[in-house]
Design a protein around this motif. Structure first.
Motif, PDB file in Angstrom:
ATOM      1  N   UNK A  19       0.818  -1.206   0.000  1.00 49.46           N
ATOM      2  CA  UNK A  19       0.000   0.000   0.000  1.00 49.46           C
ATOM      3  C   UNK A  19       0.858   1.264   0.000  1.00 49.46           C
ATOM      4  N   UNK A  20       1.941   1.247   0.767  1.00 49.43           N
ATOM      5  CA  UNK A  20       2.826   2.418   0.762  1.00 49.43           C
ATOM      6  C   UNK A  20       3.511   2.586  -0.592  1.00 49.43           C
ATOM      7  N   UNK A  21       3.912   1.487  -1.195  1.00 53.37           N
ATOM      8  CA  UNK A  21       4.523   1.547  -2.522  1.00 53.37           C
ATOM      9  C   UNK A  21       3.534   2.026  -3.573  1.00 53.37           C
ATOM     10  N   UNK A  22       2.286   1.559  -3.484  1.00 51.08           N
ATOM     11  CA  UNK A  22       1.257   2.006  -4.430  1.00 51.08           C
ATOM     12  C   UNK A  22       0.971   3.490  -4.269  1.00 51.08           C
ATOM     13  N   UNK A  23       0.902   3.930  -3.030  1.00 55.16           N
ATOM     14  CA  UNK A  23       0.666   5.349  -2.771  1.00 55.16           C
ATOM     15  C   UNK A  23       1.823   6.206  -3.286  1.00 55.16           C
ATOM     16  N   UNK A  24       3.049   5.740  -3.079  1.00 60.80           N
ATOM     17  CA  UNK A  24       4.216   6.475  -3.583  1.00 60.80           C
ATOM     18  C   UNK A  24       4.223   6.497  -5.106  1.00 60.80           C
TER      19      UNK A  24
END
Length: 126
Positions: A19-24
């Motif tokens: 999720x953090x990678x997708x948001x970034x």
């Protein structure tokens, strides 16, 4: 433990990494002027997540429209069948067909329906 390899350290985010990678990635694409791509991907994700719910609602609509629940005209047992089909009553085995939301007997032309006699006190002897 092997001594010839250097020590490596890793951080486990327990599922948050995706999720953090997708948001970034979304923030990067938006900053590059590709916000429309992020919007399209989010819309596609929402469509894929809502598709099973839409299929279930469509099936329930179809079932309410085409499946009939009625009583057998011979034995009175309640059963269900698809509108416009022919079937056998599960209790008495009478051939029935479904039309206009009701069950009807499949009698050959010229057959006269006779009501059974109630207990009139008469006995048949042979």
């Amino acid at each position: 433990m092997r001594f010839d390899q250097p020590k490596t350290y890793s951080i486990s985010l327990n599922g948050w990494g995706f999720w953090l990678g997708s948001l970034a990635g979304a923030a990067l694409l938006t900053s590059l002027g590709l916000g429309w791509l992020v919007t399209g991907l989010v819309a596609l994700l929402l469509l894929l997540l809502s598709l099973p719910i839409l299929v279930l609602l469509a099936f329930r609509w179809w079932a309410r429209r085409w499946i009939t629940t009625d009583h057998c005209p011979v034995c009175g047992s309640e059963s269900q069948a698809v509108e416009g089909t022919r079937f056998l009553c599960p209790d008495c085995g009478e051939p029935l067909f479904v039309a206009d939301g009701h069950f009807y007997r499949q009698t050959p032309p010229g057959t006269i329906e006779v009501e059974p006699l109630e207990d009139s006190g008469w006995e048949l002897t042979s």
